[in-house]
Scaffold this motif. Structure first.
Motif, PDB file in Angstrom:
ATOM      1  N   LEU A 485       0.826  -1.205   0.000  1.00  0.00           N
ATOM      2  CA  LEU A 485       0.000   0.000   0.000  1.00  0.00           C
ATOM      3  C   LEU A 485       0.863   1.259   0.000  1.00  0.00           C
ATOM      4  O   LEU A 485       0.481   2.283  -0.595  1.00  0.00           O
ATOM      5  CB  LEU A 485      -0.922  -0.004   1.222  1.00  0.00           C
ATOM      6  N   ALA A 486       2.018   1.215   0.642  1.00  0.00           N
ATOM      7  CA  ALA A 486       2.906   2.379   0.665  1.00  0.00           C
ATOM      8  C   ALA A 486       3.386   2.719  -0.743  1.00  0.00           C
ATOM      9  O   ALA A 486       3.503   3.898  -1.106  1.00  0.00           O
ATOM     10  CB  ALA A 486       4.103   2.108   1.577  1.00  0.00           C
ATOM     11  N   LEU A 487       3.644   1.713  -1.568  1.00  0.00           N
ATOM     12  CA  LEU A 487       4.079   1.953  -2.953  1.00  0.00           C
ATOM     13  C   LEU A 487       2.928   2.531  -3.773  1.00  0.00           C
ATOM     14  O   LEU A 487       3.121   3.442  -4.596  1.00  0.00           O
ATOM     15  CB  LEU A 487       4.579   0.645  -3.569  1.00  0.00           C
ATOM     16  N   THR A 488       1.724   2.019  -3.569  1.00  0.00           N
ATOM     17  CA  THR A 488       0.553   2.560  -4.268  1.00  0.00           C
ATOM     18  C   THR A 488       0.386   4.042  -3.942  1.00  0.00           C
ATOM     19  O   THR A 488       0.137   4.870  -4.837  1.00  0.00           O
ATOM     20  CB  THR A 488      -0.710   1.783  -3.864  1.00  0.00           C
ATOM     21  N   GLN A 489       0.532   4.402  -2.656  1.00  0.00           N
ATOM     22  CA  GLN A 489       0.405   5.789  -2.232  1.00  0.00           C
ATOM     23  C   GLN A 489       1.509   6.647  -2.846  1.00  0.00           C
ATOM     24  O   GLN A 489       1.271   7.774  -3.298  1.00  0.00           O
ATOM     25  CB  GLN A 489       0.486   5.883  -0.701  1.00  0.00           C
ATOM     26  N   ARG A 571       2.074   3.386   7.577  1.00  0.00           N
ATOM     27  CA  ARG A 571       1.626   3.472   8.973  1.00  0.00           C
ATOM     28  C   ARG A 571       0.102   3.519   8.953  1.00  0.00           C
ATOM     29  O   ARG A 571      -0.488   4.472   8.435  1.00  0.00           O
ATOM     30  CB  ARG A 571       2.201   4.707   9.660  1.00  0.00           C
ATOM     31  N   GLU A 572      -0.510   2.490   9.516  1.00  0.00           N
ATOM     32  CA  GLU A 572      -1.953   2.317   9.365  1.00  0.00           C
ATOM     33  C   GLU A 572      -2.716   2.783  10.603  1.00  0.00           C
ATOM     34  O   GLU A 572      -2.276   2.561  11.740  1.00  0.00           O
ATOM     35  CB  GLU A 572      -2.275   0.844   9.104  1.00  0.00           C
ATOM     36  N   THR A 573      -3.837   3.433  10.340  1.00  0.00           N
ATOM     37  CA  THR A 573      -4.760   3.810  11.407  1.00  0.00           C
ATOM     38  C   THR A 573      -5.995   2.921  11.281  1.00  0.00           C
ATOM     39  O   THR A 573      -6.651   2.905  10.232  1.00  0.00           O
ATOM     40  CB  THR A 573      -5.164   5.291  11.282  1.00  0.00           C
ATOM     41  N   VAL A 613      10.829   6.776   5.478  1.00  0.00           N
ATOM     42  CA  VAL A 613       9.723   7.666   5.144  1.00  0.00           C
ATOM     43  C   VAL A 613       8.431   6.877   5.360  1.00  0.00           C
ATOM     44  O   VAL A 613       8.320   5.742   4.902  1.00  0.00           O
ATOM     45  CB  VAL A 613       9.792   8.158   3.678  1.00  0.00           C
ATOM     46  N   GLU A 614       7.476   7.463   6.092  1.00  0.00           N
ATOM     47  CA  GLU A 614       6.231   6.759   6.387  1.00  0.00           C
ATOM     48  C   GLU A 614       5.059   7.356   5.607  1.00  0.00           C
ATOM     49  O   GLU A 614       4.989   8.573   5.408  1.00  0.00           O
ATOM     50  CB  GLU A 614       5.921   6.813   7.889  1.00  0.00           C
ATOM     51  N   PHE A 615       4.143   6.460   5.165  1.00  0.00           N
ATOM     52  CA  PHE A 615       2.904   6.873   4.511  1.00  0.00           C
ATOM     53  C   PHE A 615       1.734   6.424   5.385  1.00  0.00           C
ATOM     54  O   PHE A 615       1.658   5.269   5.788  1.00  0.00           O
ATOM     55  CB  PHE A 615       2.774   6.224   3.129  1.00  0.00           C
ATOM     56  N   GLY A 616       0.822   7.348   5.667  1.00  0.00           N
ATOM     57  CA  GLY A 616      -0.326   7.007   6.486  1.00  0.00           C
ATOM     58  C   GLY A 616      -1.477   6.461   5.653  1.00  0.00           C
ATOM     59  O   GLY A 616      -1.741   6.938   4.544  1.00  0.00           O
ATOM     60  N   THR A 617      -2.144   5.430   6.196  1.00  0.00           N
ATOM     61  CA  THR A 617      -3.298   4.827   5.528  1.00  0.00           C
ATOM     62  C   THR A 617      -4.358   4.510   6.575  1.00  0.00           C
ATOM     63  O   THR A 617      -4.040   4.025   7.663  1.00  0.00           O
ATOM     64  CB  THR A 617      -2.907   3.516   4.820  1.00  0.00           C
TER      65      THR A 617
END
Length: 621
Positions: A485-489, A571-573, A613-617
């Protein structure tokens, strides 16, 4: 020989300190429930019962039978679950039910871990009351101070102290034996109790509830025996058996019979027969010596809980926690701060709340007896899976399972005397384990619905990216297929890709250890995009950087400078929702709380923090 002596300190610390309270509690149970008179028949019956419990449960069941059910040398409840392939069982299947039973068994160890240091150290310090009854009010404060010191010591590591555990416990067992011989020499008639007829006749001559009370107290003599199986991977099957049959068992038997011989001659010694075996001048030195022995027993159980926690995290039964390695040359030396202080709170609460080892005896044994029954059941299923004749397995394991159930029923009678305490701890841990396990499956299902197939990634890389950035990017993936999912974002927002992309997945095997040559599996998706699957055993710590370094050293990832790459991590919520089928919303809320407070992915997997580097989802479950 070194491993054998080492096993004395780690494996037999708990059971080795049982003489401080086991026979005393069993004899008191016979006295209390039998109308106040401690007869010769009761003394011989109790010590015979303890002797045959040691022979049947520890010597035959654990040393000769259960220790055969190893997972490539590793033992313990988690190894049994791995052997039965219960981790990934489909809901509703018999393996899924086994997983629940096994997780309850693992949770029981936490209850045991809270009670063992409390009753062990408390019973040692109570020796002060033998010669100085006025010191009775100081017993609990002294015990609390000692236990606080034990838990504070954990963060420093136990490498140095561990080196003296074995030799110290060797001397401890020697002291047990000498004290026992001293008592037996004064009244050799006690040796008649080696015959099982004394135990059987005594139990059958009592009322049902009296026999159960005595059985529950006598079981205290075998608590700690489960460490033989749990610690098998640290020392090996042969050294553990050798230490038991040549040192621990003879010393324990001699001491129990010595205490019984003393009681035959002096009923007044019932208050503390262990210390009264020693000459008066030796009481205070023996109190200090016994206290050190119980500290070692406490250390062993705390270390065991840390190890169990790490295994449970690796296999997905608990959320990620901060795990600190306290020895650079020994990966088995770990410290888990959260577990340490939760265990400390439970242990100190038990000491302050119960106040005496007599009161704690009611809380001790119930968790261990249920764990032993679960272990026997799972070991039987492993034996059947390995092709042993069902008739033999049912006959042998069924016999020991019946004994375990009898002891559990006897200990269950102590439920309202304190037995609820370890069961409450175990129930909370089991609930959290099962909630976490179910929540992880729901999150993975949600990820699967959001995750792009590899074909989309290939098309994006070939035709949709506006540019290819110089350098290498690592995207952590929870699954070994599809697009993280981080790559998709990343692509969605930047419309670019790096020249070199690594999709890295960590898989934990059901084997304890994976050799270095099998660590990294490298699959070329298309030119410039590579999937890297890192395999670790559940006894190994999954450090991604070490796995990538190994892959580079083996020539599987040529041309990559690991000091100059960027790690992209999702990084998932978690958002609980009634609209999506899953757990009750309140359990999903508990899971979301655990997930929110879990150790960060980068920190847990040893990713260099300056390269992250973090991506939130947001994920609804």
């Amino acid at each position: 020989m070194t491993a054998t002596i080492g096993a004395l300190g780690v494996v037999y610390g708990d059971i080795g300190t049982s003489p401080l309270y086991a026979l005393k509690e069993a004899a008191k149970a016979a006295t209390h429930h039998g109308g106040g008179a401690l007869t010769n028949e009761a003394i011989l019956g109790v010590v015979s019962l303890i002797f045959w419990a040691l022979i049947l449960i520890i010597s035959f069941k654990y040393a000769m039978l259960i220790m055969r059910a190893d997972n490539r040398g590793e033992g313990g409840i988690v190894s049994l679950l791995a052997l039965l392939h219960a981790r990934n069982a489909q809901p509703g299947t018999w393996r899924a039910k086994l997983l629940i039973i096994g997780l309850i068994g693992a949770a029981l160890l936490y209850g045991d871990g809270a009670i063992t240091p409390a009753i062990s150290v408390l019973s040692a310090v109570e020796g002060l009351k033998v010669d100085a009854p006025t010191l009775a009010p100081a017993v609990v404060p002294i015990t609390v101070v000692i236990l606080i010191g034990v838990f504070l010591m954990q963060r420093k590591g136990t490498g140095f102290i561990g080196g003296i555990f074995g030799p110290f416990m060797l001397v401890w067992f020697l002291v047990l034996a000498l004290l026992g011989i001293h008592g037996i020499a004064k009244n050799p008639d006690v040796l008649w109790a080696l015959s099982p007829t004394y135990a059987v006749t005594f139990l059958l001559s009592q009322n049902f509830h009296i026999s159960f009370a005595i059985l529950g107290a006598a079981f205290l003599a075998v608590t700690g025996g489960e460490a033989m199986y749990a610690d098998m991977g640290h020392f090996g099957r042969t050294p553990i058996r050798l230490a038991w049959f040549t040192i621990a068992l003879p010393a324990l038997v001699l001491n129990y019979f010595g205490q019984a011989a003393l009681l035959l001659s002096d009923r007044g010694a019932l208050e503390n027969p262990f210390y009264q075996l020693a000459p008066d001048w030796a009481h205070y030195p023996l109190v200090a010596f016994a206290t050190l022995a119980t500290v070692i027993a406490s250390q062993a159980i705390i270390t065991g809980v840390f190890s169990l926690t790490q295994q449970a995290i690796q296999l997905g039964f608990l959320p990620r926690m901060h795990i600190q390695h306290t020895a650079s040359d020994e990966k088995g030396q770990i410290y888990v701060p959260l577990i340490n202080w939760m265990l400390a709170a439970a242990t100190l609460g038990a000491v302050i709340g119960f106040g005496t080892s007599d009161a704690l005896a009611g809380a001790y044994g119930i968790a261990v007896s249920l764990l032993m029954a679960i272990t026997t059941l799972l070991a039987a299923l492993v034996a059947l899976q390995w092709g042993y004749p069902p008739v033999v397995v049912i006959a042998v394991n069924g016999f020991f399972f019946a004994i375990d159930c009898i002891f559990f029923a006897a200990n269950f009678a102590k439920l309202f005397e304190g037995g609820w305490f370890p069961l409450l701890i175990a129930a909370v841990i089991a609930f959290l384990m099962l909630t976490w396990r179910s929540g992880v499956k729901l999150v993975e299902a949600a990820r699967g619905a959001l995750r792009q197939p590899e074909e989309d990634l290939i098309e994006t890389a070939v035709s949709r990216c506006h540019a290819r950035l110089p350098g290498t990017a690592v995207f952590l993936a929870s699954a070994a297929n599809g697009v993280p999912l981080a790559l998709t974002q990343f692509v969605k927002h930047n419309h670019v890709l790096h020249q070199r992309v690594l999709l890295v997945t960590v898989l934990i095997a059901e084997a304890p250890r994976i050799p270095d040559e099998d660590r990294a599996e490298v699959i070329e998706v298309i030119e410039g995009i590579t999937r890297v699957i890192l395999h670790f055993g559940f006894m190994q710590y999954p450090v991604i950087l070490e796995g990538l370094q190994l892959a580079c050293a083996q020539g599987k990832l040529p041309g990559i400078d690991l000091s100059n790459i960027t790690y992209y991590i999702g990084r998932e919520t978690i958002i609980p929702s009634e609209k999506i089928a899953g757990m009750w919303v309140w359990r999903e809320t508990v899971f979301a709380f655990l997930q929110r407070n879990a150790e960060r992915t980068a920190a847990f997997f040893g990713v260099p923090t300056k390269q992250v580097v973090e991506f939130g989802t947001e994920i609804e479950i």
